[in-house]
Design a protein around this motif. Structure first.
Motif, mmCIF file in Angstrom:
data_model
loop_
_atom_site.group_PDB
_atom_site.id
_atom_site.type_symbol
_atom_site.label_atom_id
_atom_site.label_comp_id
_atom_site.label_asym_id
_atom_site.label_seq_id
_atom_site.Cartn_x
_atom_site.Cartn_y
_atom_site.Cartn_z
ATOM 1 N N LYS A 54 0.839 -1.213 0.000
ATOM 2 C CA LYS A 54 0.000 0.000 0.000
ATOM 3 C C LYS A 54 0.867 1.253 0.000
ATOM 4 O O LYS A 54 0.578 2.218 -0.703
ATOM 5 N N ALA A 57 2.512 1.658 -3.400
ATOM 6 C CA ALA A 57 1.544 1.985 -4.458
ATOM 7 C C ALA A 57 1.226 3.478 -4.477
ATOM 8 O O ALA A 57 0.801 4.020 -5.492
ATOM 9 N N ASP A 61 2.625 4.627 -9.810
ATOM 10 C CA ASP A 61 1.236 4.500 -10.278
ATOM 11 C C ASP A 61 0.967 3.269 -11.130
ATOM 12 O O ASP A 61 -0.171 3.026 -11.503
ATOM 13 N N LEU A 63 1.703 0.319 -9.881
ATOM 14 C CA LEU A 63 1.738 -0.754 -8.878
ATOM 15 C C LEU A 63 0.350 -0.938 -8.250
ATOM 16 O O LEU A 63 -0.234 0.013 -7.731
ATOM 17 N N PHE A 64 -0.153 -2.147 -8.318
ATOM 18 C CA PHE A 64 -1.488 -2.430 -7.793
ATOM 19 C C PHE A 64 -1.441 -3.621 -6.838
ATOM 20 O O PHE A 64 -0.498 -4.410 -6.874
ATOM 21 N N TYR A 65 -2.467 -3.732 -6.028
ATOM 22 C CA TYR A 65 -2.530 -4.881 -5.122
ATOM 23 C C TYR A 65 -3.958 -5.390 -5.019
ATOM 24 O O TYR A 65 -4.924 -4.662 -5.252
ATOM 25 N N TYR A 310 -6.876 -2.079 -7.894
ATOM 26 C CA TYR A 310 -6.662 -2.374 -9.322
ATOM 27 C C TYR A 310 -7.732 -1.721 -10.163
ATOM 28 O O TYR A 310 -8.912 -1.757 -9.834
#
Ligand code: UDP
Ligand code: MG
Length: 311
Positions: A54, A57, A61, A63-65, A310
């Motif tokens: 988190k 992220a 920009d 990078l997602f989880y 996401y």
């Protein structure tokens, strides 16, 4: 227009690997002319994996989880990632979060995809950086698997591959409870290409696949793609009954002829134990399949998502 590629990384307690993996990935992808998204699936980690994701992220920009509600296991976490990634990607790459799958191979995976292959999977060379044990067990597993199942598996394949959007969409429709993704990807067909690579050592932390988990995973894989073990049970039963009829006739004939008294409890006990064990093995095989039916009949989802950024 640039194509979209999402890299899916299932992670369970990989806190100490994330930064290193991200920097190696970024190094590779900056020079490639695609829109990349890096999607970590936090599989209910007990360490600071999700907190770290988190935080990172916020500043990166692409990078997602996806945060799963608990630990669902590697295969389910990977499915979660692919299910989300397929929504807006032309291709999805999956890899482990411990740097055993070298990011440097990504350009080649993409190049093969651009040549028209729908699945570009990787085959791990046998190497000293993996334990003797892992090399050998993996080899045995695949040769057993190939004997028992209807589709052919290549030794050393792992969940490091690129799949085209079409394959990702087909795969998402699978509602199998006990996932064995490399088997499914093999099963779906399309045009596939294999790339060899040298696996690296785990960057840090310990493998989450203990011996008992590996055995379970192997049994899951075999029973997901074949009913041959059930035939094995039947043939074993038939073979042994023929054997015992012959043995019994010989014994009776011999006793009648020589008047030999029936004696020897040790041999009787041995026979009882032996057949008891066979019964248990065969019952176990049937039980595994019934267990699968039971789990599948509930139709529970493979994973539950608690939180994601996401898009
Ligand atoms: N993993 C996961 N959930 C689990 C176990 C493992 O998401 O319950 C992830 C793990 O973080 C890693 C990948 O699956 O990214 C492969 O696991 P590991 O490296 O422990 O397996 P090995 O490489 O030893 O087969
Ligand atoms: Mg690993």
């Amino acid at each position: 227009m640039r194509k979209n590629i999402t890299i899916v990384i299932p992670s369970y307690n990989e806190e100490s690997n994330i930064e290193k993996l991200l920097s190696s990935l970024n190094e590779v992808i900056v020079s490639l002319n695609y829109n990349f998204k890096i999607l970590f699936v936090d599989d209910g980690s007990r360490d600071g994996t999700i907190v770290k994701l988190k935080n990172l992220a916020r500043n990166q920009d692409n990078l997602f989880y996806i945060e799963l509600s608990r630990n669902f296991g590697h295969q389910n976490a990977l499915k979660a990632g692919i299910d989300y990634a397929k929504l807006n990607s032309d291709a999805v790459i999956s890899m482990d979060g411990d740097l055993q799958h070298p990011p440097a191979l990504i350009p080649e995976l993409i190049a093969r995809w651009e040549e028209g292959y729908d699945v570009v999977y990787t085959v791990r060379a046998e190497t000293e950086s993996l334990s003797y044990f892992k090399n050998k067990t993996s080899k045995w597993f695949y040769s057993l698997m190939n004997k028992l199942s209807e589709i052919k598996f290549e030794p050393g394949t792992a969940d490091f591959r690129l799949i085209d959007k079409r394959v990702a969409e087909v795969f998402s429709d699978f509602t199998e409870n006990e996932l064995f993704i490399r088997g499914i990807i093999n099963w779906v067909g399309f045009s596939q290409f294999a790339v060899d690579y040298m696996p690296q050592e785990r960057y840090s932390g310990k493998s989450k696949y203990t011996l008992s988990k590996m055995i379970r995973f192997a049994i899951q894989g075999i029973t997901s793609f074949s009913t041959r073990p059930l035939y094995f049970a039947v043939f074993l039963g038939l073979g042994l009954s023929v054997f015992s009829i012959i043995f019994f006739s010989i014994y009776v004939g011999y006793s009648l002829y020589f008047g030999h008294p029936i004696s020897g409890w040790a041999s009787v006990i041995t026979a009882i134990v032996f057949f008891g064990c066979l019964n248990l093995i065969v019952l176990g095989i049937i039980g595994i399949y019934i267990g699968k039916l039971f789990m599948q009949s509930k139709g529970r989802p493979n994973y539950l998502v608690k939180n994601t950024n996401y898009q």
